[in-house]
Design a protein around this motif. Structure first.
Motif, PDB file in Angstrom:
ATOM      1  N   MET A   1      34.535  41.667  41.611  1.00  0.00           N
ATOM      2  CA  MET A   1      35.656  41.561  42.354  1.00  0.00           C
ATOM      3  C   MET A   1      36.034  40.163  41.375  1.00  0.00           C
ATOM      4  SD  MET A   1      36.988  40.292  46.065  1.00  0.00           S
ATOM      5  CE  MET A   1      38.492  39.813  46.146  1.00  0.00           C
ATOM      6  N   GLN A   2      37.265  40.631  40.660  1.00  0.00           N
ATOM      7  CA  GLN A   2      38.514  39.293  40.394  1.00  0.00           C
ATOM      8  C   GLN A   2      39.159  38.744  40.788  1.00  0.00           C
ATOM      9  OE1 GLN A   2      38.624  40.438  36.232  1.00  0.00           O
ATOM     10  NE2 GLN A   2      40.230  38.694  36.105  1.00  0.00           N
ATOM     11  N   LEU A   3      39.039  38.063  41.769  1.00  0.00           N
ATOM     12  CA  LEU A   3      40.649  37.062  41.795  1.00  0.00           C
ATOM     13  C   LEU A   3      41.771  37.264  40.637  1.00  0.00           C
ATOM     14  CD1 LEU A   3      38.526  33.837  43.577  1.00  0.00           C
ATOM     15  CD2 LEU A   3      39.570  36.536  44.204  1.00  0.00           C
ATOM     16  N   THR A   4      42.957  36.665  41.501  1.00  0.00           N
ATOM     17  CA  THR A   4      44.056  37.196  40.490  1.00  0.00           C
ATOM     18  C   THR A   4      44.227  35.803  40.067  1.00  0.00           C
ATOM     19  OG1 THR A   4      45.431  36.626  42.693  1.00  0.00           O
ATOM     20  CG2 THR A   4      45.483  38.297  42.801  1.00  0.00           C
ATOM     21  N   GLN A   5      45.115  35.633  38.941  1.00  0.00           N
ATOM     22  CA  GLN A   5      45.478  34.535  38.821  1.00  0.00           C
ATOM     23  C   GLN A   5      45.920  33.088  39.053  1.00  0.00           C
ATOM     24  OE1 GLN A   5      49.007  34.766  35.347  1.00  0.00           O
ATOM     25  NE2 GLN A   5      47.464  34.186  34.172  1.00  0.00           N
ATOM     26  N   HIS A   6      46.877  34.428  40.204  1.00  0.00           N
ATOM     27  CA  HIS A   6      48.393  33.315  41.107  1.00  0.00           C
ATOM     28  C   HIS A   6      46.596  32.649  41.770  1.00  0.00           C
ATOM     29  CE1 HIS A   6      50.884  32.234  43.783  1.00  0.00           C
ATOM     30  NE2 HIS A   6      50.250  32.778  45.194  1.00  0.00           N
ATOM     31  N   THR A   7      45.588  33.082  42.562  1.00  0.00           N
ATOM     32  CA  THR A   7      44.500  32.361  43.187  1.00  0.00           C
ATOM     33  C   THR A   7      43.771  31.801  42.295  1.00  0.00           C
ATOM     34  OG1 THR A   7      44.091  34.623  44.983  1.00  0.00           O
ATOM     35  CG2 THR A   7      42.185  32.684  44.668  1.00  0.00           C
ATOM     36  N   SER A  30      50.617  21.525  34.515  1.00  0.00           N
ATOM     37  CA  SER A  30      50.286  22.483  33.698  1.00  0.00           C
ATOM     38  C   SER A  30      50.278  22.149  31.777  1.00  0.00           C
ATOM     39  CB  SER A  30      52.151  23.028  34.112  1.00  0.00           C
ATOM     40  OG  SER A  30      53.561  22.591  33.424  1.00  0.00           O
ATOM     41  N   ALA A  31      51.087  21.077  32.066  1.00  0.00           N
ATOM     42  CA  ALA A  31      50.822  20.764  30.447  1.00  0.00           C
ATOM     43  C   ALA A  31      49.087  20.685  30.018  1.00  0.00           C
ATOM     44  CB  ALA A  31      51.907  19.514  29.879  1.00  0.00           C
ATOM     45  N   GLU A  32      48.651  20.057  31.202  1.00  0.00           N
ATOM     46  CA  GLU A  32      47.069  19.642  31.298  1.00  0.00           C
ATOM     47  C   GLU A  32      46.764  20.887  30.827  1.00  0.00           C
ATOM     48  OE1 GLU A  32      44.389  18.230  34.345  1.00  0.00           O
ATOM     49  OE2 GLU A  32      45.336  15.902  33.384  1.00  0.00           O
ATOM     50  N   GLN A  33      46.286  21.893  31.832  1.00  0.00           N
ATOM     51  CA  GLN A  33      45.650  23.254  32.293  1.00  0.00           C
ATOM     52  C   GLN A  33      46.009  24.156  30.683  1.00  0.00           C
ATOM     53  OE1 GLN A  33      43.368  23.652  33.875  1.00  0.00           O
ATOM     54  NE2 GLN A  33      43.202  21.578  34.085  1.00  0.00           N
ATOM     55  N   HIS A  38      56.374  27.240  35.298  1.00  0.00           N
ATOM     56  CA  HIS A  38      57.035  28.265  36.399  1.00  0.00           C
ATOM     57  C   HIS A  38      56.068  28.997  37.214  1.00  0.00           C
ATOM     58  CE1 HIS A  38      61.143  27.387  34.738  1.00  0.00           C
ATOM     59  NE2 HIS A  38      60.500  27.191  33.752  1.00  0.00           N
ATOM     60  N   HIS A  39      55.336  29.582  36.965  1.00  0.00           N
ATOM     61  CA  HIS A  39      53.904  29.838  37.092  1.00  0.00           C
ATOM     62  C   HIS A  39      53.212  28.724  38.430  1.00  0.00           C
ATOM     63  CE1 HIS A  39      50.571  33.344  37.424  1.00  0.00           C
ATOM     64  NE2 HIS A  39      50.990  32.390  38.561  1.00  0.00           N
ATOM     65  N   VAL A  40      52.692  27.842  38.300  1.00  0.00           N
ATOM     66  CA  VAL A  40      52.517  26.983  38.404  1.00  0.00           C
ATOM     67  C   VAL A  40      53.199  25.749  39.844  1.00  0.00           C
ATOM     68  CG1 VAL A  40      51.595  24.098  38.100  1.00  0.00           C
ATOM     69  CG2 VAL A  40      50.787  25.479  37.156  1.00  0.00           C
ATOM     70  N   ALA A  41      54.387  26.097  39.712  1.00  0.00           N
ATOM     71  CA  ALA A  41      54.812  26.042  40.705  1.00  0.00           C
ATOM     72  C   ALA A  41      55.597  27.046  41.528  1.00  0.00           C
ATOM     73  CB  ALA A  41      57.213  25.584  40.259  1.00  0.00           C
ATOM     74  N   LYS A  42      55.516  27.969  41.289  1.00  0.00           N
ATOM     75  CA  LYS A  42      55.415  29.370  42.563  1.00  0.00           C
ATOM     76  C   LYS A  42      53.927  28.617  43.139  1.00  0.00           C
ATOM     77  CE  LYS A  42      56.113  34.068  42.980  1.00  0.00           C
ATOM     78  NZ  LYS A  42      56.665  35.391  42.407  1.00  0.00           N
ATOM     79  N   VAL A  43      52.769  28.803  42.394  1.00  0.00           N
ATOM     80  CA  VAL A  43      51.130  28.899  42.541  1.00  0.00           C
ATOM     81  C   VAL A  43      51.492  27.680  44.011  1.00  0.00           C
ATOM     82  CG1 VAL A  43      49.061  27.555  42.669  1.00  0.00           C
ATOM     83  CG2 VAL A  43      50.386  29.603  41.082  1.00  0.00           C
TER      84      VAL A  43
END
Length: 150
Positions: A1-7, A30-33, A38-43
């Motif tokens: 099983m692969q987790l989603t990018q969101h998870t 987000s810069a460090e990673q 925008h994706h990080v804010a949604k997560v």
């Protein structure tokens, strides 16, 4: 099983929060990673809605854990972040009326989540532990594990 990018991003954010022990800003994370802000804010919004994190406004604001890292299991995070935990789409399968695979997959998913429930964010956020890299032992292209008889 692969987790989603969101998870995946959610777990990364929670691990960093557990390590820091204080609120962090999403732009810095987000810069460090090397991730899209925008994706990080949604997560982060999803983590707050799930009750895993709290949002703090103001100059020293950001996002912080909602509870101590020792009280949040990896299993809880995965259950709250993953939209669908189906391992197969039995609803559209012609074999659905005569197939035992769905029971096997349900048992496997239960075992997978049981392992994740044994670990907390405190466990997985320990520093100095190198990542397990199973992908280095995997073939670069899919191949069949069964060989034809010679």
């Amino acid at each position: 099983m692969q987790l989603t990018q969101h998870t995946d991003f959610g777990l990364r954010l929670l691990i960093v929060l557990a390590r820091k022990g204080t609120a962090i800003g999403l732009p810095a994370f987000s810069a460090e990673q090397g991730l899209s802000y925008h994706h990080v804010a949604k997560v982060a919004q999803g983590l707050v809605q799930a009750g895993l994190a709290v949002s703090q406004r103001g100059r020293s604001g950001g996002i912080a854990l909602a509870r101590p890292a020792s009280e949040i299991t990896v299993g809880e995070v995965v259950r709250k972040m993953e939209k669908s935990m189906r391992l197969a789409d039995c609803a559209t399968c012609a074999l659905r009326g005569n197939c035992a695979l769905s029971g096997v997959l349900a048992e496997a998913l239960e075992a997978f989540l049981a392992v994740l429930d044994r670990y907390t964010l405190a466990d997985v956020s320990r520093e100095g532990v190198p990542a397990f890299a199973p992908w280095t032992a995997m073939p670069s292209s899919p191949s069949c594990a069964v060989t034809a008889p010679s």
